[in-house]
Design a protein around this motif. Structure first.
Motif, mmCIF file in Angstrom:
data_model
loop_
_atom_site.group_PDB
_atom_site.id
_atom_site.type_symbol
_atom_site.label_atom_id
_atom_site.label_comp_id
_atom_site.label_asym_id
_atom_site.label_seq_id
_atom_site.Cartn_x
_atom_site.Cartn_y
_atom_site.Cartn_z
ATOM 1 N N GLU A 1 0.850 -1.188 0.000
ATOM 2 C CA GLU A 1 0.000 0.000 0.000
ATOM 3 C C GLU A 1 0.887 1.241 0.000
ATOM 4 O O GLU A 1 1.910 1.279 0.679
ATOM 5 N N TYR A 2 0.482 2.243 -0.781
ATOM 6 C CA TYR A 2 1.241 3.477 -0.928
ATOM 7 C C TYR A 2 0.466 4.661 -0.379
ATOM 8 O O TYR A 2 -0.766 4.670 -0.397
ATOM 9 N N GLU A 3 1.209 5.650 0.106
ATOM 10 C CA GLU A 3 0.613 6.877 0.628
ATOM 11 C C GLU A 3 0.020 7.700 -0.503
ATOM 12 O O GLU A 3 0.504 7.662 -1.631
ATOM 13 N N CYS A 4 -1.002 8.468 -0.163
ATOM 14 C CA CYS A 4 -1.569 9.453 -1.086
ATOM 15 C C CYS A 4 -1.079 10.831 -0.664
ATOM 16 O O CYS A 4 -0.869 11.094 0.525
ATOM 17 N N CYS A 5 -0.921 11.708 -1.611
ATOM 18 C CA CYS A 5 -0.505 13.079 -1.326
ATOM 19 C C CYS A 5 -1.591 13.770 -0.511
ATOM 20 O O CYS A 5 -2.776 13.715 -0.848
ATOM 21 N N ALA A 6 -1.185 14.449 0.552
ATOM 22 C CA ALA A 6 -2.129 15.134 1.434
ATOM 23 C C ALA A 6 -2.754 16.355 0.760
ATOM 24 O O ALA A 6 -3.796 16.825 1.209
ATOM 25 N N LEU A 7 -2.156 16.860 -0.309
ATOM 26 C CA LEU A 7 -2.711 18.024 -1.009
ATOM 27 C C LEU A 7 -3.563 17.646 -2.210
ATOM 28 O O LEU A 7 -4.711 18.055 -2.310
ATOM 29 N N ASP B 1 4.927 7.255 -4.433
ATOM 30 C CA ASP B 1 5.725 6.028 -4.483
ATOM 31 C C ASP B 1 6.255 5.652 -3.094
ATOM 32 O O ASP B 1 7.185 4.876 -2.962
ATOM 33 N N VAL B 2 5.633 6.205 -2.056
ATOM 34 C CA VAL B 2 6.059 5.979 -0.677
ATOM 35 C C VAL B 2 5.173 4.914 -0.034
ATOM 36 O O VAL B 2 3.972 5.124 0.129
ATOM 37 N N PRO B 3 5.746 3.776 0.336
ATOM 38 C CA PRO B 3 4.962 2.741 1.007
ATOM 39 C C PRO B 3 4.445 3.225 2.362
ATOM 40 O O PRO B 3 5.155 3.948 3.081
ATOM 41 N N VAL B 4 3.228 2.849 2.711
ATOM 42 C CA VAL B 4 2.641 3.222 3.997
ATOM 43 C C VAL B 4 3.527 2.738 5.140
ATOM 44 O O VAL B 4 3.651 3.411 6.171
ATOM 45 N N PRO C 1 8.877 4.199 7.614
ATOM 46 C CA PRO C 1 8.883 5.166 8.718
ATOM 47 C C PRO C 1 9.097 6.599 8.210
ATOM 48 O O PRO C 1 9.825 6.821 7.239
ATOM 49 N N ILE C 2 8.477 7.563 8.880
ATOM 50 C CA ILE C 2 8.513 8.942 8.388
ATOM 51 C C ILE C 2 9.927 9.526 8.353
ATOM 52 O O ILE C 2 10.205 10.388 7.526
ATOM 53 N N TYR D 1 9.661 14.433 1.251
ATOM 54 C CA TYR D 1 8.424 15.207 1.046
ATOM 55 C C TYR D 1 7.362 14.936 2.100
ATOM 56 O O TYR D 1 6.175 15.037 1.830
ATOM 57 N N TYR D 2 7.779 14.606 3.320
ATOM 58 C CA TYR D 2 6.831 14.400 4.408
ATOM 59 C C TYR D 2 6.861 15.616 5.319
ATOM 60 O O TYR D 2 7.929 16.077 5.713
ATOM 61 N N ILE D 3 5.689 16.148 5.644
ATOM 62 C CA ILE D 3 5.588 17.284 6.553
ATOM 63 C C ILE D 3 4.911 16.789 7.826
ATOM 64 O O ILE D 3 3.737 16.378 7.789
ATOM 65 N N GLU D 4 5.651 16.820 8.929
ATOM 66 C CA GLU D 4 5.115 16.330 10.194
ATOM 67 C C GLU D 4 3.901 17.168 10.596
ATOM 68 O O GLU D 4 3.916 18.392 10.521
#
Length: 54
Positions: free
Chosen positions: A9-15, A21-24, A27-28, A33-36
């Motif tokens: 499973e891959y992350e969806c863009c928050a915007l 292409d980032v697997p869920v 780890p962050i 391109y991850y914004i805490e």
């Protein structure tokens, strides 16, 4: 979301909601391109945000 019929499973863009292409399971601290406190961004959204800050 699952991508291309894979079991990963891959992350969806928050915007924009695009599948990244980032697997869920990644780890962050190892993500680009991850914004805490906000979430995962795709390359395009991160680029657009970076361009607006200049």
């Amino acid at each position: 979301m699952k991508k291309n019929g894979e079991n990963i499973e891959y992350e969806c863009c928050a915007l924009c909601g695009k599948i990244t292409d980032v697997p869920v399971s990644l780890p962050i601290e190892f993500r680009d391109y991850y914004i805490e406190g906000f979430g995962q961004l795709c390359y395009n959204c991160q680029y657009d945000l970076g361009s607006e800050q200049e």
